[in-house]
Design a protein around this motif. Structure first.
Motif, PDB file in Angstrom:
ATOM      1  N   THR A 152       0.875  -1.166   0.000  1.00 38.63           N
ATOM      2  CA  THR A 152       0.000   0.000   0.000  1.00 38.63           C
ATOM      3  C   THR A 152       0.915   1.220   0.000  1.00 38.63           C
ATOM      4  O   THR A 152       2.092   1.124   0.382  1.00 38.63           O
ATOM      5  CB  THR A 152      -0.891   0.040   1.257  1.00 38.63           C
ATOM      6  OG1 THR A 152      -0.054   0.220   2.404  1.00 38.63           O
ATOM      7  CG2 THR A 152      -1.744  -1.201   1.394  1.00 38.63           C
ATOM      8  N   GLN A 197      -4.105  -0.844  -7.653  1.00 38.12           N
ATOM      9  CA  GLN A 197      -5.066  -1.940  -7.701  1.00 38.12           C
ATOM     10  C   GLN A 197      -5.798  -1.987  -6.369  1.00 38.12           C
ATOM     11  O   GLN A 197      -5.182  -1.807  -5.317  1.00 38.12           O
ATOM     12  CB  GLN A 197      -4.262  -3.206  -7.958  1.00 38.12           C
ATOM     13  CG  GLN A 197      -4.894  -4.504  -7.706  1.00 38.12           C
ATOM     14  CD  GLN A 197      -3.907  -5.629  -8.004  1.00 38.12           C
ATOM     15  OE1 GLN A 197      -3.306  -5.683  -9.055  1.00 38.12           O
ATOM     16  NE2 GLN A 197      -3.729  -6.516  -7.052  1.00 38.12           N
ATOM     17  N   ALA A 198      -7.089  -2.219  -6.425  1.00 36.70           N
ATOM     18  CA  ALA A 198      -7.874  -2.319  -5.193  1.00 36.70           C
ATOM     19  C   ALA A 198      -7.408  -3.533  -4.398  1.00 36.70           C
ATOM     20  O   ALA A 198      -7.112  -4.589  -4.962  1.00 36.70           O
ATOM     21  CB  ALA A 198      -9.361  -2.446  -5.515  1.00 36.70           C
ATOM     22  N   ASP A 199      -7.322  -3.372  -3.103  1.00 40.30           N
ATOM     23  CA  ASP A 199      -6.947  -4.470  -2.206  1.00 40.30           C
ATOM     24  C   ASP A 199      -8.112  -5.452  -2.174  1.00 40.30           C
ATOM     25  O   ASP A 199      -9.237  -5.062  -1.877  1.00 40.30           O
ATOM     26  CB  ASP A 199      -6.666  -3.914  -0.808  1.00 40.30           C
ATOM     27  CG  ASP A 199      -6.191  -4.968   0.166  1.00 40.30           C
ATOM     28  OD1 ASP A 199      -6.824  -6.043   0.259  1.00 40.30           O
ATOM     29  OD2 ASP A 199      -5.189  -4.723   0.846  1.00 40.30           O
ATOM     30  N   ARG A 226     -11.532  -3.138  -0.115  1.00 40.90           N
ATOM     31  CA  ARG A 226     -11.600  -2.332  -1.340  1.00 40.90           C
ATOM     32  C   ARG A 226     -11.365  -0.841  -1.098  1.00 40.90           C
ATOM     33  O   ARG A 226     -11.202  -0.077  -2.032  1.00 40.90           O
ATOM     34  CB  ARG A 226     -12.918  -2.574  -2.058  1.00 40.90           C
ATOM     35  CG  ARG A 226     -12.999  -4.027  -2.547  1.00 40.90           C
ATOM     36  CD  ARG A 226     -14.039  -4.287  -3.580  1.00 40.90           C
ATOM     37  NE  ARG A 226     -14.144  -3.398  -4.697  1.00 40.90           N
ATOM     38  CZ  ARG A 226     -13.379  -3.453  -5.794  1.00 40.90           C
ATOM     39  NH1 ARG A 226     -12.429  -4.351  -5.885  1.00 40.90           N
ATOM     40  NH2 ARG A 226     -13.583  -2.618  -6.784  1.00 40.90           N
ATOM     41  N   ARG A 227     -11.341  -0.424   0.182  1.00 42.28           N
ATOM     42  CA  ARG A 227     -11.031   0.979   0.470  1.00 42.28           C
ATOM     43  C   ARG A 227      -9.535   1.240   0.319  1.00 42.28           C
ATOM     44  O   ARG A 227      -9.114   2.372   0.138  1.00 42.28           O
ATOM     45  CB  ARG A 227     -11.467   1.348   1.889  1.00 42.28           C
ATOM     46  CG  ARG A 227     -12.980   1.307   2.088  1.00 42.28           C
ATOM     47  CD  ARG A 227     -13.326   1.428   3.542  1.00 42.28           C
ATOM     48  NE  ARG A 227     -12.782   0.253   4.240  1.00 42.28           N
ATOM     49  CZ  ARG A 227     -12.800   0.088   5.549  1.00 42.28           C
ATOM     50  NH1 ARG A 227     -13.314   1.007   6.323  1.00 42.28           N
ATOM     51  NH2 ARG A 227     -12.308  -1.001   6.094  1.00 42.28           N
ATOM     52  N   LYS A 228      -8.751   0.164   0.399  1.00 50.23           N
ATOM     53  CA  LYS A 228      -7.297   0.292   0.290  1.00 50.23           C
ATOM     54  C   LYS A 228      -6.844   0.116  -1.148  1.00 50.23           C
ATOM     55  O   LYS A 228      -7.469  -0.596  -1.925  1.00 50.23           O
ATOM     56  CB  LYS A 228      -6.593  -0.783   1.132  1.00 50.23           C
ATOM     57  CG  LYS A 228      -6.623  -0.559   2.606  1.00 50.23           C
ATOM     58  CD  LYS A 228      -5.787  -1.627   3.280  1.00 50.23           C
ATOM     59  CE  LYS A 228      -5.800  -1.457   4.782  1.00 50.23           C
ATOM     60  NZ  LYS A 228      -5.044  -2.541   5.437  1.00 50.23           N
ATOM     61  N   VAL A 229      -5.730   0.751  -1.449  1.00 49.85           N
ATOM     62  CA  VAL A 229      -5.117   0.620  -2.770  1.00 49.85           C
ATOM     63  C   VAL A 229      -3.748  -0.013  -2.587  1.00 49.85           C
ATOM     64  O   VAL A 229      -3.033   0.289  -1.626  1.00 49.85           O
ATOM     65  CB  VAL A 229      -4.971   2.018  -3.439  1.00 49.85           C
ATOM     66  CG1 VAL A 229      -4.157   1.929  -4.703  1.00 49.85           C
ATOM     67  CG2 VAL A 229      -6.332   2.621  -3.703  1.00 49.85           C
TER      68      VAL A 229
END
Length: 174
Positions: A59, A90-92, A96-99
């Motif tokens: 991240t 890319q979305a984690d 999905r709030r993390k990149v």
């Protein structure tokens, strides 16, 4: 001082000098490659952190922690790497709030032209050592890296030379 202590002191001094020389050469090598691929040395080194993370995509916060750079600096850095085609966001999958920042393998592979010869020559040097020696060198490298990471954090917490001696007005180079 005994002869043994004198020899060890001389060996430690020589080792310290060679490690400094190796570090300086690493910085110069990084600068040469960065220039060829259109990145700054810092951007190239951060790209290497991303590549080394591979499947454990970092991240931006993790990259900031690993490098000691601010999250704001990391945002700009990732923007530049993405624009140059070296990484993508890319979305984690777990949140999905993390990149996560993922290396673009084909683009990174293109840089291999600058490292192939070095890798071959380095492997030839390493092949001259037995397994026990290589384990010792590996342990040395790991411990030295840990100390270096800790020192980066420590140094970033110290005042700048400008704060220590405001009479000397030296502007950092961009």
């Amino acid at each position: 001082m005994s002869s043994v202590k004198t020899k060890k002191a001389a060996l430690l001094q020589a080792l310290g000098l060679e490690v400094r020389r190796m570090s300086a050469q690493g910085v110069l090598l990084s600068g040469a490659v960065a220039e060829r691929v259109g990145l700054s040395s810092t951007d190239l080194e951060c790209l290497d952190f991303i590549v080394m993370a591979a499947a454990d995509a970092l991240t931006p916060s993790q990259l900031a922690t690993a490098t000691g750079l601010t999250t704001g600096a990391i945002t700009g850095l990732v923007d530049r790497l993405e624009k140059a085609g070296f990484v993508r966001r890319q979305a984690d999958p777990g949140d999905r709030r993390k990149v996560r920042v993922v290396a673009c393998e084909e683009r990174v592979r293109q840089m291999g032209i600058y490292y192939e010869r070095l890798a071959q020559r380095t492997e030839a040097v390493w092949a001259q050592f037995n397994e026990e020696q290589l384990r010792t060198v590996l342990e040395f490298a790991r411990r030295s890296s840990e100390v270096s990471m800790e020192e980066v954090a420590h140094i970033r917490g110290l005042p700048s030379l400008q704060a220590i001696d405001p009479a000397r007005k030296v502007k950092p180079k961009d």
